[in-house]
Write a protein that holds these residues in place. Structure first.
Motif, mmCIF file in Angstrom:
data_model
loop_
_atom_site.group_PDB
_atom_site.id
_atom_site.type_symbol
_atom_site.label_atom_id
_atom_site.label_comp_id
_atom_site.label_asym_id
_atom_site.label_seq_id
_atom_site.Cartn_x
_atom_site.Cartn_y
_atom_site.Cartn_z
ATOM 1 N N HIS A 86 2.719 31.083 -0.201
ATOM 2 C CA HIS A 86 4.006 31.781 -0.103
ATOM 3 C C HIS A 86 3.782 33.278 0.116
ATOM 4 C CE1 HIS A 86 8.121 32.757 -0.693
ATOM 5 N NE2 HIS A 86 7.965 33.306 -1.878
ATOM 6 N N HIS A 87 2.855 33.855 -0.628
ATOM 7 C CA HIS A 87 2.541 35.283 -0.498
ATOM 8 C C HIS A 87 1.208 35.435 0.228
ATOM 9 C CE1 HIS A 87 4.907 35.515 -4.508
ATOM 10 N NE2 HIS A 87 5.723 35.820 -3.524
ATOM 11 N N HIS A 238 8.274 35.702 -11.762
ATOM 12 C CA HIS A 238 8.211 35.605 -10.295
ATOM 13 C C HIS A 238 7.329 34.413 -9.904
ATOM 14 C CE1 HIS A 238 8.082 38.045 -6.330
ATOM 15 N NE2 HIS A 238 7.607 36.833 -6.079
ATOM 16 N N GLU A 242 8.236 30.415 -8.354
ATOM 17 C CA GLU A 242 7.830 30.144 -6.963
ATOM 18 C C GLU A 242 6.621 29.216 -6.877
ATOM 19 O OE1 GLU A 242 7.745 34.068 -4.983
ATOM 20 O OE2 GLU A 242 9.842 33.637 -4.488
HETATM 21 ZN ZN LIG Z 1 7.670 35.959 -4.118
#
Ligand SMILES: [Zn+2]
Length: 270
Positions: A86-87, A238, A242
């Protein structure tokens, strides 16, 4: 490092590759991710898709939340051919120098010829496999309206006696303590949520009719908005919020293409 959920998810199945030796081509994998996540629909903070090019033939896909050094090292140890996160590594505002942590992470990927696929907002937004949909499903929430920038925020019906009851439900779901700002306004009938660092969506969530808003992080102003406007704010982490989208998408695509897939969760208290 810890395997999450039911442990390492593995997919056998048929090989649809035209790449020799039972491998799936890197290009075919990129096309499938792009078809599924439609990155062209988003204005994002970094490039979506293939961020680092590794070997062409892929057999083992590892997913994770963030392309941190710990995740890359774990992927190397697991014998990954490609990483799906995702990151990713490249963000708007970074000055482009390959030094320090970025040099170390890139050097590992390049030395082991591992491709890095990264999808940010498209992975948040996918209607069934994305971070928001997957967190909502675990919380028993179904979106019936969307709000905020690029309509990433979700809102749906709920039935909790009060914000405290909702906060305990979120804690049990994400398996960690949450931060609750409780204005003490009684029953929660509409819950808004948006994974990650979506504290800036709070006012849009209030405008969308929410009694409570769930996201990963909180900043100083939101505590005051919650008290003054009577809408509860729950920050559940966070990373914690996620953890669900990347393995859902990677497992789905791996199953389709006959790849092996493992999700590796590198814990992060933030
Ligand atoms: Zn994020």
């Amino acid at each position: 490092m810890a395997a999450w959920g039911a442990g390492l998810a593995e997919n056998g199945g048929m090989d649809t590759s035209r790449t020799p030796a039972g491998l799936v081509g890197r290009g075919a994998l990129l096309r499938r991710f792009d078809e599924l996540l439609a990155p062209e629909r988003f204005k994002d903070y970094g490039p979506n898709g293939l961020q680092v090019e590794g070997r062409d033939g892929i057999r083992h896909l590892v997913s994770g939340v963030t392309a941190s050094r710990a995740l890359i090292e774990a992927a190397v140890a697991a014998g990954a051919d490609a990483l799906f996160v995702h990151h990713g590594l490249f963000w708007r505002g970074h000055d482009g120098r390959v030094t320090g942590w970025l040099k170390q992470r890139l050097a590992l990927l390049l030395a082991h010829d591992i491709s890095l696929f990264a999808y940010h907002l498209p992975l948040d937004a996918h209607p069934t496999l994305g971070n928001n949909a997957q967190l909502g499903a675990r919380l028993g929430l179904v979106a019936d309206a969307w709000f905020g920038e690029q309509a990433l925020g979700c809102v749906g019906a709920a039935d909790f006696a009060d914000a405290e009851a909702l906060a305990r439900h979120v804690e049990r779901t994400v398996e960690r303590p949450v931060l609750l700002v409780d204005p003490g306004r009684g029953p929660i009938r509409r819950v808004a949520w948006c994974t990650g660092g979506a504290q800036g969506y709070f006012e849009a969530a209030i405008a969308a009719g929410a009694d409570a808003f769930i996201t990963g992080e909180i900043s100083e102003p939101q505590a005051h908005y919650a008290r003054e406007l009577g809408v509860a704010f729950i920050a559940c982490g966070h990373h914690a919020s996620e953890r669900y989208g990347a393995p859902a998408v990677a497992a789905h695509v791996a199953q389709e293409l006959g790849l092996r897939h493992s999700f590796i969760d590198i814990d992060n208290p933030a």
